[in-house]
Design a protein around this motif. Structure first.
Motif, PDB file in Angstrom:
ATOM      1  N   LEU A 107       1.157  -1.020   0.228  1.00 23.01           N
ATOM      2  CA  LEU A 107       0.523   0.122   0.154  1.00 23.01           C
ATOM      3  C   LEU A 107       1.199   1.003   0.002  1.00 23.01           C
ATOM      4  O   LEU A 107       0.221   2.848  -0.767  1.00 23.01           O
ATOM      5  N   GLU A 108       2.195   1.057   0.146  1.00 26.27           N
ATOM      6  CA  GLU A 108       3.434   2.389   0.619  1.00 26.27           C
ATOM      7  C   GLU A 108       3.357   3.044  -1.053  1.00 26.27           C
ATOM      8  O   GLU A 108       3.135   3.887  -1.334  1.00 26.27           O
ATOM      9  N   SER A 109       3.103   1.786  -1.867  1.00 25.58           N
ATOM     10  CA  SER A 109       3.793   2.615  -3.595  1.00 25.58           C
ATOM     11  C   SER A 109       1.919   2.525  -3.585  1.00 25.58           C
ATOM     12  O   SER A 109       2.161   3.601  -4.805  1.00 25.58           O
ATOM     13  N   VAL A 110       1.123   1.844  -3.484  1.00 28.98           N
ATOM     14  CA  VAL A 110      -0.365   2.621  -3.715  1.00 28.98           C
ATOM     15  C   VAL A 110      -1.238   3.326  -3.727  1.00 28.98           C
ATOM     16  O   VAL A 110      -0.968   4.578  -4.143  1.00 28.98           O
ATOM     17  N   LEU A 111      -0.115   4.413  -2.664  1.00 25.92           N
ATOM     18  CA  LEU A 111      -0.999   5.499  -2.323  1.00 25.92           C
ATOM     19  C   LEU A 111       0.182   6.254  -2.306  1.00 25.92           C
ATOM     20  O   LEU A 111       0.342   7.915  -1.954  1.00 25.92           O
ATOM     21  N   LYS A 112       1.501   6.467  -3.580  1.00 29.43           N
ATOM     22  CA  LYS A 112       1.558   7.284  -4.461  1.00 29.43           C
ATOM     23  C   LYS A 112       1.374   7.738  -4.970  1.00 29.43           C
ATOM     24  O   LYS A 112       0.770   7.298  -5.924  1.00 29.43           O
ATOM     25  N   PRO A 113       1.405   8.620  -5.982  1.00 27.40           N
ATOM     26  CA  PRO A 113       0.911  10.366  -6.632  1.00 27.40           C
ATOM     27  C   PRO A 113       1.081   9.631  -8.051  1.00 27.40           C
ATOM     28  O   PRO A 113       0.053   9.416  -8.785  1.00 27.40           O
ATOM     29  N   THR A 114       2.084   8.747  -8.463  1.00 27.58           N
ATOM     30  CA  THR A 114       2.303   8.008  -9.064  1.00 27.58           C
ATOM     31  C   THR A 114       2.565   6.537  -9.109  1.00 27.58           C
ATOM     32  O   THR A 114       3.495   5.974  -8.470  1.00 27.58           O
ATOM     33  N   PRO A 115       1.937   5.668 -10.032  1.00 25.82           N
ATOM     34  CA  PRO A 115       1.532   4.717  -9.898  1.00 25.82           C
ATOM     35  C   PRO A 115       3.068   3.902 -10.045  1.00 25.82           C
ATOM     36  O   PRO A 115       3.209   4.476 -10.850  1.00 25.82           O
ATOM     37  N   VAL A 165      -6.306   8.571  -1.062  1.00 24.35           N
ATOM     38  CA  VAL A 165      -4.926   9.065  -2.809  1.00 24.35           C
ATOM     39  C   VAL A 165      -5.304   9.536  -3.711  1.00 24.35           C
ATOM     40  O   VAL A 165      -7.021   9.753  -3.733  1.00 24.35           O
ATOM     41  N   SER A 166      -4.572  10.692  -4.436  1.00 17.35           N
ATOM     42  CA  SER A 166      -5.357  11.283  -5.678  1.00 17.35           C
ATOM     43  C   SER A 166      -5.296  11.207  -6.480  1.00 17.35           C
ATOM     44  O   SER A 166      -5.492  11.418  -7.298  1.00 17.35           O
ATOM     45  N   ARG A 167      -5.270   9.557  -6.544  1.00 15.32           N
ATOM     46  CA  ARG A 167      -5.341   9.256  -8.319  1.00 15.32           C
ATOM     47  C   ARG A 167      -5.773   7.620  -8.410  1.00 15.32           C
ATOM     48  O   ARG A 167      -6.737   7.743  -7.218  1.00 15.32           O
ATOM     49  N   GLU A 168      -6.361   7.618  -9.386  1.00 16.64           N
ATOM     50  CA  GLU A 168      -6.763   6.431  -9.991  1.00 16.64           C
ATOM     51  C   GLU A 168      -6.443   5.318  -9.689  1.00 16.64           C
ATOM     52  O   GLU A 168      -4.931   5.394  -9.777  1.00 16.64           O
ATOM     53  N   ILE A 169      -7.015   3.811  -8.779  1.00 16.37           N
ATOM     54  CA  ILE A 169      -6.538   2.874  -8.213  1.00 16.37           C
ATOM     55  C   ILE A 169      -6.420   2.059  -9.563  1.00 16.37           C
ATOM     56  O   ILE A 169      -7.502   1.287  -9.320  1.00 16.37           O
ATOM     57  N   HIS A 170      -5.306   1.765  -9.824  1.00 18.08           N
ATOM     58  CA  HIS A 170      -5.426   0.701 -11.149  1.00 18.08           C
ATOM     59  C   HIS A 170      -5.983  -0.955 -11.547  1.00 18.08           C
ATOM     60  O   HIS A 170      -5.640  -1.648  -9.951  1.00 18.08           O
ATOM     61  N   LYS A 171      -6.449  -1.630 -12.143  1.00 14.89           N
ATOM     62  CA  LYS A 171      -7.008  -2.842 -11.817  1.00 14.89           C
ATOM     63  C   LYS A 171      -5.418  -3.885 -11.267  1.00 14.89           C
ATOM     64  O   LYS A 171      -6.086  -4.726  -9.792  1.00 14.89           O
ATOM     65  N   ILE A 172      -4.608  -4.063 -11.696  1.00 15.44           N
ATOM     66  CA  ILE A 172      -3.496  -4.684 -11.276  1.00 15.44           C
ATOM     67  C   ILE A 172      -2.746  -4.221 -10.219  1.00 15.44           C
ATOM     68  O   ILE A 172      -2.742  -5.075  -9.444  1.00 15.44           O
ATOM     69  N   GLU A 173      -3.284  -2.956  -9.474  1.00 13.52           N
ATOM     70  CA  GLU A 173      -3.009  -2.897  -8.645  1.00 13.52           C
ATOM     71  C   GLU A 173      -3.852  -3.328  -7.231  1.00 13.52           C
ATOM     72  O   GLU A 173      -3.716  -4.230  -5.802  1.00 13.52           O
ATOM     73  N   ILE A 174      -5.082  -3.442  -7.866  1.00 13.09           N
ATOM     74  CA  ILE A 174      -5.895  -4.339  -7.023  1.00 13.09           C
ATOM     75  C   ILE A 174      -5.799  -5.771  -7.176  1.00 13.09           C
ATOM     76  O   ILE A 174      -6.311  -5.944  -6.148  1.00 13.09           O
ATOM     77  N   GLY A 175      -5.444  -5.655  -8.388  1.00 12.17           N
ATOM     78  CA  GLY A 175      -4.696  -7.263  -8.379  1.00 12.17           C
ATOM     79  C   GLY A 175      -4.086  -8.295  -7.226  1.00 12.17           C
ATOM     80  O   GLY A 175      -3.752  -9.090  -6.563  1.00 12.17           O
ATOM     81  N   TYR A 176      -3.205  -7.392  -7.209  1.00  9.55           N
ATOM     82  CA  TYR A 176      -1.784  -6.702  -5.887  1.00  9.55           C
ATOM     83  C   TYR A 176      -2.589  -6.975  -4.651  1.00  9.55           C
ATOM     84  O   TYR A 176      -1.687  -8.363  -3.802  1.00  9.55           O
ATOM     85  N   ILE A 177      -3.141  -6.513  -4.279  1.00 15.61           N
ATOM     86  CA  ILE A 177      -3.713  -6.559  -3.159  1.00 15.61           C
ATOM     87  C   ILE A 177      -4.614  -8.067  -2.812  1.00 15.61           C
ATOM     88  O   ILE A 177      -4.536  -8.851  -1.989  1.00 15.61           O
ATOM     89  N   ALA A 178      -5.518  -8.428  -3.820  1.00 15.16           N
ATOM     90  CA  ALA A 178      -6.086 -10.103  -4.051  1.00 15.16           C
ATOM     91  C   ALA A 178      -5.025 -10.478  -3.665  1.00 15.16           C
ATOM     92  O   ALA A 178      -5.156 -11.839  -2.946  1.00 15.16           O
ATOM     93  N   VAL A 179      -3.758 -11.298  -4.468  1.00 14.16           N
ATOM     94  CA  VAL A 179      -2.562 -11.740  -4.082  1.00 14.16           C
ATOM     95  C   VAL A 179      -2.268 -11.914  -3.042  1.00 14.16           C
ATOM     96  O   VAL A 179      -1.852 -13.113  -2.330  1.00 14.16           O
ATOM     97  N   HIS A 180      -2.053 -10.740  -2.041  1.00 14.04           N
ATOM     98  CA  HIS A 180      -1.458 -10.826  -0.725  1.00 14.04           C
ATOM     99  C   HIS A 180      -3.082 -11.738   0.643  1.00 14.04           C
ATOM    100  O   HIS A 180      -2.574 -12.252   1.591  1.00 14.04           O
TER     101      HIS A 180
END
Length: 690
Positions: free
Chosen positions: A319-327, A361-376
Motif C-alpha cells: 500500500l505504500e506504493s499504492v498511495l504514491k502520486p504516480t503508480p 489517494v489522489s489518483r485512480e487505483i489501477h486494476k493490477i494494483e487491486i490484483g496485487y492486493i487480492a494476491v496478498h
C-alpha cells in the motif's frame, strides 16, 4: 583442480559476457593449449554433475548454457582434499590456523588440515613466520606443544580481517577456516538499527567490513581471547560503538569491555559514510490504514486474518506504493489474472473496502494494483488453510545451505510441513515417491518422479499461492496417509510455549532464564536463523515498561493529551521537541485517524520529523477528552509512538491493535492501580497472542 580453473569458472559464470580462449590465455599468462586443457577439466565437472557442457564456436568463443552457473554449487562442496592449494594459499591458510588457535598447534595438525605432508609444512615454516611477522606479530615454538602466535589481540583481529576480506581471486582462507561467529542476520540488524539511530550511514563496503569485524570479535571472545588495554580517546563514534556492542553482546551471548568499545569506535572513525537518504514520512499512517483495511476484509470474508503478521507487513509495504502520486510499473503476471478469476469473493471484498484506501489517494487505483492486493489476501488465506495439513516435504535447492535454511524456515512458519530432508537439485530424480508427498525446489526438476513445485528462495506471495494450489491438487487427487495429522516441534514453537510459563513462575528472572533456555533450545534444534530473524522487532511490552506508563494524567484538550503522552519520550531522548508539534499538526491536517479503537489513540508523526529512537509512552487520562473521532470518543488512553524506520516498531504496533480488539484488555487497563500492574497487563495479554 587448481586455483586458475576456479578463477576461469568464475569468469565463465558471467553468461552474458563473450569470452574467448585468447582472452583467458592473456589474462592468466598461459598458452591457449593450457586453457583448452582447463576447459576440458571444467567440462568434466559439468558432465559429472549432469550439467550442459561448454562448446567452442567461431573465433575461439566459449559458449555456455544457461545452467552453467549451477557449477558454483558443486564448487562449494569441494574441500582441501580435492582442491590443490598453491604455496601462497597454503601459507595463508596455515597462518590463519595458527592465528585462530587459542592454544599451541602442532605442525602435524596444520598438515592434516591442509591435506599435505608434515615435511611440506616444515619447508613452508620460515615463510609462514615471515608472513605473520609482516603484520607485527610473532610465532613462538615449544618443543612438546607446537607453535603459537604472540602479539596484540587487536593486530590479530586486523590480520584475520585482511585475509578474510582479501581481493585476490578465490583465496581459500575464508572458505575453509572458520574465523567468524554469531548470527550474521542478527549482527546486520544491530548495525543497521544503530546506523538509523545515530544518523550515520556506512557505505556498503564499510558496512560489510564492520559486520566482518563483529563476527571475528565474537569468535575470539568465544575462544577466550580479549583485547589488550587501549588508550581511551574521545571520538564522534564512541557512543555508536557502545550501542552496537551492547546489543551484539546481548544477542550473541558474549561480554564486552571498554577496550572493545574503544577499538570498534576507531574502526568506525576510519570507515566511509554516505549522506542520509530521504525517507517517506507517511509510513505509520499507511500501517494504520492497512490495519483498518484488514479488519474490514476479515469481516466481509468471515475469516479472521488480523493475526497474520506477515499479511499485515506485506500488505502495508504494498500500500505504500499504492498511495504514491504516480503508480508503480508492476510486471505482468499470469497469476494475477488467475487470482482475479478464481477468487471473485476476495476481489469483491477488496472493491467493497477500497474506499478505506481511496480517501488517501489522489489518483485512480489501477486494476493490477487491486490484483496485487487480492494476491496478498489469497496468500494469507492459503497460509491459514494449509497450517492444518502436515505434508511430508523435501526441499531441493541449487544454492548453498544458507539459502535452503531460509526457505525451510519460511515454509515452516506458514505451513504445517514435515521437512524430512534437504537435497541438491540433481538428487531429486533419486527420491522415493513413497516417502514424500511433494518436493519444493528453487529450480526446475525435469527428471523428478515426485510431484514438485518451483518457488523463489524468498518465498513471495505468489509462491504461497502456488504451494497452496499444489497442496489442494494433491489433497483432492489421492488418499493421504494417516501421518497427515502429525505436527512438528520447532525451536520457535517450543520457545513460544515456554516463555509465558517461565514468566508466570519467575517473572523477576524471566529475561535471564529465557536467555539461557533460548540458547539451549536453539542449539538443540539447530534453528538459530528461525529464532533470530525477527529479533529486532520488539514486542509491545518491550516498548511499554512501567517507566513508560503514567496513570490518571490530568488535561483538558486533545492537544494537551498528545503533548503529555510525548513528554517522557522527549525526556528520555527518544524524540526531539519538534516531533510533538508535528504530531499535533498531523492530526489537525489529517483528522483523528490515530484513534484506533474506542477510547484509545496512538499519536505519531512520520519519519524525519524528530524521532530519534523507536519507543512508546502510554498515559491514562483522569478525565477523557474528545479527538473528534465520532463513536471512538472520548479518548481515555493516549499512546505516543516514535518510529525510526518502516519495520522496527511493527510487531509492537501490530500486537497493540490486536489487543485493543479484546475488551478485557482495555478494562484491565482502566481498573489497574499502578504502572507496574499496567505493564504486567500489557505483557500478559501480549503473550496470549503469541
Amino acid at each position: 583442480m587448481n586455483q586458475r580453473i576456479i578463477s576461469i569458472i568464475k569468469d565463465l559464470c558471467e553468461i552474458q559476457k563473450n569470452i574467448t580462449i585468447d582472452d583467458l590465455s592473456q589474462k592468466y599468462n598461459v598458452s591457449q593449449r593450457t586453457i583448452r586443457n582447463d576447459l576440458i577439466s571444467i567440462n568434466n565437472i559439468l558432465r559429472d554433475n549432469e550439467l550442459d557442457e561448454m562448446e567452442l564456436i567461431a573465433g575461439g568463443q566459449i559458449q555456455r548454457k544457461d545452467n552453467f552457473t549451477n557449477i558454483n554449487y558443486f564448487l562449494t562442496e569441494q574441500d582441501l582434499y580435492s582442491y590443490k592449494l598453491s604455496k601462497e594459499e597454503r601459507i595463508a591458510v596455515a597462518s590463519v590456523l595458527l592465528m585462530n588457535s587459542s592454544k599451541y598447534i602442532t605442525l602435524s595438525t596444520i598438515a592434516d588440515h591442509l591435506f599435505v605432508s608434515r615435511a611440506t609444512i616444515i619447508n613452508d615454516l620460515d615463510e609462514i613466520k615471515k608472513y605473520i611477522h609482516s603484520f607485527g606479530l610473532g610465532v613462538t615454538s615449544h618443543p612438546n606443544k607446537g607453535l603459537r602466535v604472540e602479539g596484540k589481540e587487536s593486530d590479530k583481529r586486523l590480520f584475520l580481517m585482511r585475509l578474510a576480506n582479501s581481493k585476490k581471486e578465490n583465496t581459500m582462507v575464508s572458505r575453509h577456516i572458520s574465523i567468524q561467529a554469531g548470527n550474521r542476520i542478527t549482527i546486520q540488524k544491530v548495525l543497521s538499527e544503530q546506523e538509523h539511530l545515530h544518523k550515520s550511514y556506512l557505505t556498503d563496503e564499510s558496512f560489510q567490513k564492520i559486520i566482518l569485524y563483529l563476527g571475528i570479535m565474537i569468535n575470539r571472545h568465544l575462544m577466550g581471547e580479549y583485547l589488550e588495554d587501549r588508550e581511551m580517546k574521545n571520538n564522534d563514534y564512541y557512543v555508536m560503538a557502545q550501542d552496537i556492542l551492547r546489543y551484539v553482546s546481548q544477542y550473541c551471548h558474549i561480554n564486552t569491555t571498554e577496550n572493545e568499545i574503544q577499538f570498534l569506535s576507531e574502526l568506525l572513525v576510519d570507515s566511509q559514510y554516505m549522506k542520509q537518504m530521504t525517507k517517506e514520512n507517511k509510513i505509520i499512517k499507511i500501517q494504520l490504514i492497512t490495519r483498518q483495511f484488514i479488519e474490514h476484509i476479515s469481516y466481509d470474508l468471515g475469516i479472521n486474518l488480523n493475526d497474520d503478521y506477515d499479511f499485515f507487513e506485506n500488505l502495508s509495504n504494498h500500500l505504500e506504493s499504492v498511495l504514491k502520486p504516480t503508480p508503480p510499473d508492476y510486471p505482468e503476471s499470469s497469476i494475477i489474472d488467475e487470482v482475479l478469476e478464481e477468487n471473485q469473493d476476495v476481489v469483491e471484498a477488496v472493491n467493497q473496502n477500497l474506499s478505506i484506501i481511496k480517501q488517501y489517494v489522489s489518483r485512480e487505483i489501477h486494476k493490477i494494483e487491486i490484483g496485487y492486493i487480492a494476491v496478498h489476501i489469497c496468500a494469507a488465506l492459503e497460509r491459514k488453510k494449509n497450517k492444518e495439513v502436515a505434508f511430508h516435504v523435501i526441499v531441493a535447492c541449487h544454492a548453498g545451505i544458507g539459502t535452503s535454511q531460509l526457505l525451510i524456515e519460511k515454509l515452516r512458519k506458514h505451513f504445517n510441513f514435515q521437512i524430512i530432508d534437504v537435497i541438491s537439485a540433481h538428487e531429486a530424480e533419486n527420491v522415493d515417491p513413497k516417502k514424500v508427498d511433494v518436493i519444493i525446489s528453487t529450480v526446475p526438476l525435469p527428471h523428478c518422479q515426485v510431484d514438485y513445485i518451483t518457488v523463489s528462495p524468498l518465498l513471495n506471495d505468489e509462491d504461497y499461492i502456488r504451494v497452496g494450489n499444489k497442496i489442494d491438487a494433491l489433497r483432492n487427487s489421492r488418499h493421504l496417509p494417516s501421518r497427515i495429522g502429525e505436527t512438528e516441534l520447532s525451536a520457535k514453537g517450543l520457545l513460544d510455549q515456554l516463555s509465558p510459563l517461565i514468566y508466570e513462575i519467575a517473572p523477576v528472572h524471566h529475561d535471564e532464564l529465557m536467555k539461557a533456555v533460548r540458547k539451549v533450545v536453539r542449539d538443540y534444534f539447530h534453528q538459530s536463523v528461525e529464532a533470530d530473524a525477527e529479533i529486532f522487532s520488539p514486542y509491545l511490552h518491550h516498548l511499554l515498561p512501567s517507566t513508560h506508563i503514567q496513570l490518571d494524567v490530568e488535561c483538558v484538550t486533545w492537544q494537551e493529551a498528545v503533548r503529555l503522552s510525548a513528554l517522557p519520550l522527549l525526556e528520555y531522548g527518544y524524540i526531539e521537541e519538534r516531533y510533538i508539534n508535528a504530531m499535533i499538526h498531523n492530526i489537525e491536517e489529517n483528522g483523528p485517524y490515530i484513534v484506533l479503537s474506542d477510547g484509545f489513540a496512538v499519536p505519531h508523526e512520520g519519519l524525519e520529523q524528530g524521532s530519534v529512537k523507536v519507543g512508546m509512552n502510554l498515559i491514562r487520562l483522569k478525565h477523557p477528552v474528545h479527538f473528534g473521532a465520532d463513536d471512538f470518543d472520548p479518548v481515555e488512553f493516549v499512546c505516543c509512538l516514535s518510529a525510526v524506520d518502516h519495520k522496527m516498531h511493527l510487531k509492537a504496533f501490530f500486537n497493540l491493535v490486536n489487543m485493543l480488539r479484546n475488551e478485557e484488555f482495555k478494562e484491565a487497563l482502566k481498573t489497574c492501580k499502578n504502572v507496574h500492574e499496567a505493564a504486567y497487563i500489557s505483557e500478559k495479554y501480549e503473550y496470549s497472542l503469541i
